[in-house]
Design a protein around this motif. Structure first.
Motif, PDB file in Angstrom:
ATOM      1  N   ASP A   7     -16.402 -38.966 -34.774  1.00  0.00           N
ATOM      2  CA  ASP A   7     -16.008 -38.734 -36.165  1.00  0.00           C
ATOM      3  C   ASP A   7     -15.046 -37.553 -36.249  1.00  0.00           C
ATOM      4  OD1 ASP A   7     -17.587 -40.829 -36.970  1.00  0.00           O
ATOM      5  OD2 ASP A   7     -19.220 -39.567 -37.750  1.00  0.00           O
ATOM      6  N   GLY A   8     -15.328 -36.519 -35.463  1.00  0.00           N
ATOM      7  CA  GLY A   8     -14.456 -35.348 -35.447  1.00  0.00           C
ATOM      8  C   GLY A   8     -13.071 -35.692 -34.923  1.00  0.00           C
ATOM      9  N   LYS A   9     -13.019 -36.514 -33.875  1.00  0.00           N
ATOM     10  CA  LYS A   9     -11.727 -36.926 -33.310  1.00  0.00           C
ATOM     11  C   LYS A   9     -10.948 -37.757 -34.320  1.00  0.00           C
ATOM     12  CE  LYS A   9     -12.791 -36.828 -28.379  1.00  0.00           C
ATOM     13  NZ  LYS A   9     -12.915 -37.616 -27.150  1.00  0.00           N
ATOM     14  N   LEU A  10     -11.655 -38.659 -34.995  1.00  0.00           N
ATOM     15  CA  LEU A  10     -10.995 -39.496 -36.017  1.00  0.00           C
ATOM     16  C   LEU A  10     -10.448 -38.627 -37.149  1.00  0.00           C
ATOM     17  CD1 LEU A  10     -13.428 -42.550 -36.241  1.00  0.00           C
ATOM     18  CD2 LEU A  10     -11.133 -42.514 -35.247  1.00  0.00           C
ATOM     19  N   GLU A  11     -11.266 -37.659 -37.531  1.00  0.00           N
ATOM     20  CA  GLU A  11     -10.838 -36.744 -38.599  1.00  0.00           C
ATOM     21  C   GLU A  11      -9.622 -35.936 -38.155  1.00  0.00           C
ATOM     22  OE1 GLU A  11     -11.123 -35.646 -42.445  1.00  0.00           O
ATOM     23  OE2 GLU A  11     -12.459 -37.078 -41.487  1.00  0.00           O
ATOM     24  N   LEU A  12      -9.621 -35.492 -36.898  1.00  0.00           N
ATOM     25  CA  LEU A  12      -8.499 -34.748 -36.342  1.00  0.00           C
ATOM     26  C   LEU A  12      -7.238 -35.614 -36.309  1.00  0.00           C
ATOM     27  CD1 LEU A  12      -7.467 -32.158 -35.029  1.00  0.00           C
ATOM     28  CD2 LEU A  12      -8.240 -33.060 -32.820  1.00  0.00           C
ATOM     29  N   GLN A  13      -7.382 -36.862 -35.875  1.00  0.00           N
ATOM     30  CA  GLN A  13      -6.233 -37.775 -35.844  1.00  0.00           C
ATOM     31  C   GLN A  13      -5.701 -38.022 -37.257  1.00  0.00           C
ATOM     32  OE1 GLN A  13      -7.785 -41.189 -33.780  1.00  0.00           O
ATOM     33  NE2 GLN A  13      -7.282 -40.373 -31.758  1.00  0.00           N
ATOM     34  N   LYS A  14      -6.613 -38.171 -38.202  1.00  0.00           N
ATOM     35  CA  LYS A  14      -6.202 -38.362 -39.593  1.00  0.00           C
ATOM     36  C   LYS A  14      -5.430 -37.131 -40.087  1.00  0.00           C
ATOM     37  CE  LYS A  14      -7.998 -39.117 -44.223  1.00  0.00           C
ATOM     38  NZ  LYS A  14      -9.193 -39.122 -45.064  1.00  0.00           N
ATOM     39  N   GLY A  15      -5.918 -35.957 -39.759  1.00  0.00           N
ATOM     40  CA  GLY A  15      -5.250 -34.723 -40.151  1.00  0.00           C
ATOM     41  C   GLY A  15      -3.862 -34.612 -39.527  1.00  0.00           C
ATOM     42  N   LYS A  16      -3.744 -35.005 -38.263  1.00  0.00           N
ATOM     43  CA  LYS A  16      -2.440 -34.982 -37.592  1.00  0.00           C
ATOM     44  C   LYS A  16      -1.462 -35.931 -38.269  1.00  0.00           C
ATOM     45  CE  LYS A  16      -3.870 -33.623 -32.933  1.00  0.00           C
ATOM     46  NZ  LYS A  16      -3.967 -34.049 -31.522  1.00  0.00           N
ATOM     47  N   ARG A  17      -1.942 -37.132 -38.623  1.00  0.00           N
ATOM     48  CA  ARG A  17      -1.065 -38.103 -39.313  1.00  0.00           C
ATOM     49  C   ARG A  17      -0.607 -37.551 -40.657  1.00  0.00           C
ATOM     50  NH1 ARG A  17      -4.829 -41.908 -37.305  1.00  0.00           N
ATOM     51  NH2 ARG A  17      -5.925 -41.892 -39.299  1.00  0.00           N
ATOM     52  N   GLU A  18      -1.534 -36.947 -41.370  1.00  0.00           N
ATOM     53  CA  GLU A  18      -1.186 -36.380 -42.674  1.00  0.00           C
ATOM     54  C   GLU A  18      -0.181 -35.241 -42.516  1.00  0.00           C
ATOM     55  OE1 GLU A  18      -4.942 -35.306 -44.378  1.00  0.00           O
ATOM     56  OE2 GLU A  18      -5.391 -37.366 -44.997  1.00  0.00           O
ATOM     57  N   LEU A  19      -0.363 -34.430 -41.486  1.00  0.00           N
ATOM     58  CA  LEU A  19       0.562 -33.334 -41.216  1.00  0.00           C
ATOM     59  C   LEU A  19       1.955 -33.870 -40.892  1.00  0.00           C
ATOM     60  CD1 LEU A  19       1.055 -30.310 -40.848  1.00  0.00           C
ATOM     61  CD2 LEU A  19       0.320 -30.570 -38.470  1.00  0.00           C
ATOM     62  N   LEU A  20       2.023 -34.885 -40.043  1.00  0.00           N
ATOM     63  CA  LEU A  20       3.313 -35.487 -39.695  1.00  0.00           C
ATOM     64  C   LEU A  20       3.979 -36.108 -40.920  1.00  0.00           C
ATOM     65  CD1 LEU A  20       2.490 -37.142 -36.234  1.00  0.00           C
ATOM     66  CD2 LEU A  20       3.929 -35.137 -36.651  1.00  0.00           C
ATOM     67  N   GLU A  21       3.182 -36.761 -41.748  1.00  0.00           N
ATOM     68  CA  GLU A  21       3.714 -37.362 -42.980  1.00  0.00           C
ATOM     69  C   GLU A  21       4.241 -36.266 -43.902  1.00  0.00           C
ATOM     70  OE1 GLU A  21       4.771 -40.149 -45.890  1.00  0.00           O
ATOM     71  OE2 GLU A  21       4.327 -40.416 -43.772  1.00  0.00           O
ATOM     72  N   GLY A  22       3.508 -35.181 -44.012  1.00  0.00           N
ATOM     73  CA  GLY A  22       3.954 -34.061 -44.847  1.00  0.00           C
ATOM     74  C   GLY A  22       5.250 -33.465 -44.330  1.00  0.00           C
ATOM     75  N   LYS A  23       5.361 -33.305 -43.018  1.00  0.00           N
ATOM     76  CA  LYS A  23       6.596 -32.780 -42.426  1.00  0.00           C
ATOM     77  C   LYS A  23       7.766 -33.713 -42.700  1.00  0.00           C
ATOM     78  CE  LYS A  23       4.664 -30.063 -38.616  1.00  0.00           C
ATOM     79  NZ  LYS A  23       4.594 -29.927 -37.154  1.00  0.00           N
ATOM     80  N   ARG A  24       7.523 -35.026 -42.594  1.00  0.00           N
ATOM     81  CA  ARG A  24       8.577 -36.013 -42.858  1.00  0.00           C
ATOM     82  C   ARG A  24       9.030 -35.930 -44.315  1.00  0.00           C
ATOM     83  NH1 ARG A  24       9.122 -40.532 -45.251  1.00  0.00           N
ATOM     84  NH2 ARG A  24       6.922 -40.842 -45.656  1.00  0.00           N
ATOM     85  N   GLU A  25       8.073 -35.814 -45.228  1.00  0.00           N
ATOM     86  CA  GLU A  25       8.400 -35.720 -46.651  1.00  0.00           C
ATOM     87  C   GLU A  25       9.187 -34.442 -46.949  1.00  0.00           C
ATOM     88  OE1 GLU A  25       4.725 -36.109 -48.785  1.00  0.00           O
ATOM     89  OE2 GLU A  25       4.546 -38.238 -48.335  1.00  0.00           O
ATOM     90  N   ILE A  26       8.818 -33.352 -46.302  1.00  0.00           N
ATOM     91  CA  ILE A  26       9.554 -32.094 -46.495  1.00  0.00           C
ATOM     92  C   ILE A  26      10.986 -32.241 -45.997  1.00  0.00           C
ATOM     93  CG2 ILE A  26       9.745 -29.708 -45.675  1.00  0.00           C
ATOM     94  CD1 ILE A  26       6.661 -29.590 -45.779  1.00  0.00           C
ATOM     95  N   LYS A  27      11.142 -32.848 -44.838  1.00  0.00           N
ATOM     96  CA  LYS A  27      12.487 -33.042 -44.279  1.00  0.00           C
ATOM     97  C   LYS A  27      13.339 -33.912 -45.210  1.00  0.00           C
ATOM     98  CE  LYS A  27      14.969 -34.367 -40.129  1.00  0.00           C
ATOM     99  NZ  LYS A  27      14.923 -34.879 -38.770  1.00  0.00           N
ATOM    100  N   GLU A  28      12.749 -34.990 -45.714  1.00  0.00           N
ATOM    101  CA  GLU A  28      13.485 -35.850 -46.647  1.00  0.00           C
ATOM    102  C   GLU A  28      13.852 -35.091 -47.916  1.00  0.00           C
ATOM    103  OE1 GLU A  28      10.969 -39.250 -47.269  1.00  0.00           O
ATOM    104  OE2 GLU A  28      11.465 -40.122 -45.312  1.00  0.00           O
ATOM    105  N   GLY A  29      12.930 -34.284 -48.411  1.00  0.00           N
ATOM    106  CA  GLY A  29      13.195 -33.487 -49.608  1.00  0.00           C
ATOM    107  C   GLY A  29      14.319 -32.483 -49.368  1.00  0.00           C
ATOM    108  N   GLN A  30      14.330 -31.863 -48.193  1.00  0.00           N
ATOM    109  CA  GLN A  30      15.384 -30.920 -47.861  1.00  0.00           C
ATOM    110  C   GLN A  30      16.737 -31.624 -47.785  1.00  0.00           C
ATOM    111  OE1 GLN A  30      13.643 -29.360 -44.234  1.00  0.00           O
ATOM    112  NE2 GLN A  30      13.030 -27.470 -45.249  1.00  0.00           N
ATOM    113  N   GLU A  31      16.757 -32.832 -47.232  1.00  0.00           N
ATOM    114  CA  GLU A  31      18.009 -33.601 -47.149  1.00  0.00           C
ATOM    115  C   GLU A  31      18.514 -33.964 -48.533  1.00  0.00           C
ATOM    116  OE1 GLU A  31      17.088 -36.863 -44.520  1.00  0.00           O
ATOM    117  OE2 GLU A  31      17.051 -35.568 -42.754  1.00  0.00           O
ATOM    118  N   ARG A  32      17.603 -34.399 -49.418  1.00  0.00           N
ATOM    119  CA  ARG A  32      18.001 -34.730 -50.795  1.00  0.00           C
ATOM    120  C   ARG A  32      18.523 -33.491 -51.515  1.00  0.00           C
ATOM    121  NH1 ARG A  32      13.250 -37.773 -50.583  1.00  0.00           N
ATOM    122  NH2 ARG A  32      12.132 -36.215 -51.786  1.00  0.00           N
TER     123      ARG A  32
END
Length: 93
Positions: A7-32
């Motif tokens: 469960d901890g590993k799954l939660e960690l993987q979920k957190g990593k995905r959310e972090l990557l998604e957040g970074k992608r959204e920030i990059k897109e926002g900076q480009e806009r």
């Protein structure tokens, strides 16, 4: 215990995905934002060019009417937000 680790590993993987998604959204926002800033700069440049053309045309028209330079400068100062130095530059051309 294995279930908690899994469960901890799954939660960690979920957190990593959310972090990557957040970074992608920030990059897109900076480009806009960068694109919008560039568009604003282009519009400001065009506005400045239009104002210069308008002032030059105004000066020519006033001169054709035999209006004195001092009066023309006062009119420009009253109609446009320019410093005395900027106004003087129009008459140096």
């Amino acid at each position: 215990m294995n279930g908690k680790i899994r469960d901890g590993k799954l939660e960690l993987q979920k957190g990593k995905r959310e972090l990557l998604e957040g970074k992608r959204e920030i990059k897109e926002g900076q480009e806009r934002l960068k694109e919008k800033e560039q568009l604003i700069q282009e519009r400001e440049q065009k506005l400045h060019e239009n104002q210069q053309t308008l002032i030059k045309t105004f000066i020519l028209a006033m001169r054709e009417l035999n209006i004195g330079e001092t009066t023309i400068k006062k009119e420009i100062k009253g109609k446009f937000d320019l410093s005395d130095k900027e106004i003087k530059a129009y008459f140096a051309e």
